[in-house]
Design a protein around this motif. Structure first.
Motif, PDB file in Angstrom:
ATOM      1  N   ALA A  45       0.846  -1.196   0.000  1.00  0.00           N
ATOM      2  CA  ALA A  45       0.000   0.000   0.000  1.00  0.00           C
ATOM      3  C   ALA A  45       0.884   1.249   0.000  1.00  0.00           C
ATOM      4  N   VAL A  46       0.412   2.292  -0.681  1.00  0.00           N
ATOM      5  CA  VAL A  46       1.191   3.533  -0.772  1.00  0.00           C
ATOM      6  C   VAL A  46       0.469   4.739  -0.194  1.00  0.00           C
ATOM      7  N   GLY A  47      -0.829   4.628   0.059  1.00  0.00           N
ATOM      8  CA  GLY A  47      -1.561   5.732   0.658  1.00  0.00           C
ATOM      9  C   GLY A  47      -1.718   6.940  -0.234  1.00  0.00           C
ATOM     10  N   MET A  48      -1.588   6.731  -1.530  1.00  0.00           N
ATOM     11  CA  MET A  48      -1.733   7.845  -2.464  1.00  0.00           C
ATOM     12  C   MET A  48      -3.194   8.047  -2.832  1.00  0.00           C
ATOM     13  N   PRO A  49      -3.610   9.307  -3.076  1.00  0.00           N
ATOM     14  CA  PRO A  49      -4.976   9.529  -3.572  1.00  0.00           C
ATOM     15  C   PRO A  49      -5.129   8.930  -4.964  1.00  0.00           C
ATOM     16  N   PRO A  50      -6.339   8.543  -5.341  1.00  0.00           N
ATOM     17  CA  PRO A  50      -6.525   7.876  -6.633  1.00  0.00           C
ATOM     18  C   PRO A  50      -6.307   8.777  -7.840  1.00  0.00           C
ATOM     19  N   THR A  51      -6.404  10.086  -7.658  1.00  0.00           N
ATOM     20  CA  THR A  51      -6.214  11.016  -8.777  1.00  0.00           C
ATOM     21  C   THR A  51      -5.335  12.173  -8.324  1.00  0.00           C
ATOM     22  N   ARG A  52      -4.996  13.025  -9.269  1.00  0.00           N
ATOM     23  CA  ARG A  52      -4.218  14.225  -8.972  1.00  0.00           C
ATOM     24  C   ARG A  52      -5.111  15.378  -8.535  1.00  0.00           C
ATOM     25  N   HIS A  53      -6.351  15.127  -8.292  1.00  0.00           N
ATOM     26  CA  HIS A  53      -7.302  16.176  -7.956  1.00  0.00           C
ATOM     27  C   HIS A  53      -6.809  16.991  -6.758  1.00  0.00           C
ATOM     28  N   GLY A  54      -6.812  18.296  -6.920  1.00  0.00           N
ATOM     29  CA  GLY A  54      -6.400  19.183  -5.848  1.00  0.00           C
ATOM     30  C   GLY A  54      -4.972  19.686  -5.957  1.00  0.00           C
ATOM     31  N   TRP A  55      -4.170  19.023  -6.742  1.00  0.00           N
ATOM     32  CA  TRP A  55      -2.780  19.456  -6.860  1.00  0.00           C
ATOM     33  C   TRP A  55      -2.675  20.844  -7.488  1.00  0.00           C
ATOM     34  N   TYR A  56      -3.506  21.093  -8.482  1.00  0.00           N
ATOM     35  CA  TYR A  56      -3.340  22.310  -9.285  1.00  0.00           C
ATOM     36  C   TYR A  56      -4.397  23.365  -9.002  1.00  0.00           C
ATOM     37  N   GLU A  57      -5.397  23.013  -8.229  1.00  0.00           N
ATOM     38  CA  GLU A  57      -6.487  23.936  -7.963  1.00  0.00           C
ATOM     39  C   GLU A  57      -5.990  25.169  -7.210  1.00  0.00           C
ATOM     40  N   GLY A  58      -6.283  26.330  -7.738  1.00  0.00           N
ATOM     41  CA  GLY A  58      -5.940  27.572  -7.065  1.00  0.00           C
ATOM     42  C   GLY A  58      -4.531  28.073  -7.310  1.00  0.00           C
ATOM     43  N   LEU A  59      -3.686  27.292  -7.985  1.00  0.00           N
ATOM     44  CA  LEU A  59      -2.355  27.801  -8.302  1.00  0.00           C
ATOM     45  C   LEU A  59      -2.503  29.013  -9.217  1.00  0.00           C
ATOM     46  N   GLY A  60      -1.611  29.968  -9.048  1.00  0.00           N
ATOM     47  CA  GLY A  60      -1.692  31.191  -9.840  1.00  0.00           C
ATOM     48  C   GLY A  60      -2.342  32.327  -9.087  1.00  0.00           C
ATOM     49  N   VAL A  61      -3.020  31.992  -7.976  1.00  0.00           N
ATOM     50  CA  VAL A  61      -3.620  33.052  -7.154  1.00  0.00           C
ATOM     51  C   VAL A  61      -3.133  32.976  -5.718  1.00  0.00           C
TER      52      VAL A  61
END
Length: 463
Positions: free
Chosen positions: A425-441
């Motif tokens: 087991a690696v405990g990673m989230p199933p997707t990249r969701h949230g990594w990029y949200e809000g970057l740039g602000v």
């Protein structure tokens, strides 16, 4: 018009033209103006100004890239137009003409020496510029590595403060915006935040930052995420700067700074193993080829099961050159880059599972160009601080580096890996969701960029 023409007469340019063509394997892609005012080469090409006979003497003693670079550094050779555009045009013309550099034989070299003799360019070897590194000892021994790092990173904190933005991040930024209000510091903050998200950092988590530089990630992770950070650098100037920033920002309960070799982290007073995350941002290029398997094994060993490792590292193409003679002599001695796939294989060989790879090559073009603009805008300040020759070293380095990333001779990537537990087991989230949200602000229009989101004492309470 793009024809090979000579200025009438028998000046230095006309005498040197056959030798240049012989060593290039075809007509030169640039216009050459010699110290006596004579010219040769395409009329509409960038002009290379050979200012003195000493330039030819340098090339006789040190043919190739390094001799040309040193002639530029000392001012014996200059490009009349913008250096970046000049180098780009020269490379483009070389490709279009299909120039294939031959290997000159003894007869060719004697003929070149004869021409140089007639031009009065023969003489003792010119002195090596003072900015050139002079290392000794076994390759990648601790003493030699310390000297190599010191040559580049201990130039002075004043120099890097003048070159870099307020984050003091000396690595590839992550450019999420294009507007006039989005600048290099924003790209660096977005990069730092992206790393923290990929590592899954939360308040109280333990991060080992190997090759922390001037502490941009260390300070960001501690101040904005309440992370407990062990920061490691081999550069004394960097360690002193980060310690000062830790005190100034009231992060003493969250950050420990150590000036030591990465191979000595297991002996640190606060080293207890079981880190939740480990980061190494553009430090792996200094490790060395033979030493890299031990480096990846170290990354694996410091992590707890399900802990994550983020490696941001420059790469080279499978057939493209690495740093090259100039970079290794003046900027990053003993530097080693490899194709991306080989680094991934080494991480996997150490027992880490690679979960995400993101290329940032185009981002580095923008990052290096921003540093170059700063260098030119503050040129008098740089020359007053480090001297004309060192400033020209950095101009050539930044211009050539941006071009190498632009032309895909070099790349840079973020590689995220994890240490699986005994059950896989690696405990990673199933997707990249949230990594990029809000970057740039993030960090703009609200809290100050470095204002703590999680207060130090509260975040460190569980220590």
């Amino acid at each position: 018009m793009n024809t090979f023409t000579d200025t009438p007469g028998t000046g230095a340019a006309q005498r040197i033209a056959p030798v240049v063509e012989q060593f290039l394997g075809g007509p030169p892609p640039v216009r050459i103006r010699m110290w006596d005012g004579s010219e040769t080469g395409p009329e509409d090409a960038p002009t290379v100004h050979v200012r003195s006979r000493r330039a030819l003497r340098r090339l006789l003693w040190q043919p190739g890239e390094l001799g040309l670079a040193e002639a530029y550094i000392t001012g014996d050779i200059d490009i009349a137009d913008d250096l970046a555009e000049g180098l780009r045009a020269m490379r483009r013309a070389s490709r279009e003409q299909g120039l294939d550099l031959p290997r000159p034989g003894i007869a060719d070299r004697l003929r070149a020496a004869g021409t140089a003799l007639r031009l009065g360019a023969v003489g003792p070897r010119p002195p090596v510029p003072a900015a050139r590194a002079g290392l000794s000892g076994a390759l990648h021994s601790k003493a030699r590595d310390r000297a190599a790092i010191s040559h580049h990173y201990d130039l002075s904190n004043a120099f890097y403060s003048l070159l870099l933005d307020e984050t003091m991040a000396y690595s590839c930024g992550y450019w999420t915006g294009t507007g006039p209000d989005y600048g290099p510091a924003d790209a660096q903050r977005d990069k730092l935040e992206l790393i923290c998200r990929k590592l899954g950092l939360t308040p109280g988590a333990r991060l080992l930052d190997i090759g922390c530089g001037w502490g941009s990630l260390t300070l960001h992770a501690a101040a904005r995420h309440g992370v407990r950070v062990t920061a490691v650098t081999l550069a004394r100037e960097q360690a002193a700067y980060v310690r000062g920033q830790v005190t100034e920002r009231g992060l003493e309960d969250l950050v420990e700074v150590h000036c030591c070799d990465y191979r000595d982290v297991a002996g640190l007073p606060d080293f207890r193993g079981g880190y939740d995350a480990v980061s190494t941002v553009e430090m792996g290029e200094h490790v060395g080829d033979a030493e890299y398997p031990a480096f990846t094994a170290l990354l694996h060993s410091v992590l707890r099961p399900q802990g994550r490792a983020l490696v941001q590292q420059m790469s080279r193409g499978s057939t493209a050159p690495g740093g090259g003679a100039f970079i290794e002599s003046y900027i990053a001695p003993d530097m080693h880059m490899r194709p991306l796939g080989e680094t991934v294989g080494l991480l996997e060989g150490a027992g880490l599972e690679v979960r995400d790879v993101e290329s940032m090559r185009e981002h580095y073009v923008r990052t290096v160009e921003a540093w170059h603009r700063t260098l030119e805008e503050r040129w008098p300040q740089f020359t007053a601080l480090v001297g004309e020759e060192t400033a020209r070293v950095w101009r050539l380095y930044l211009v050539g580096g941006a071009l190498a990333f632009e032309e895909r001779r070099m790349g840079v990537d973020q590689i995220l890996s994890v240490r699986p537990d005994a059950e896989g087991a690696v405990g990673m989230p199933p997707t990249r969701h949230g990594w990029y949200e809000g970057l740039g602000v993030a960090g703009r229009g609200g809290d100050a960029p470095d204002e703590p989101v999680v207060a130090g004492p509260r975040a460190g309470a569980g220590r």
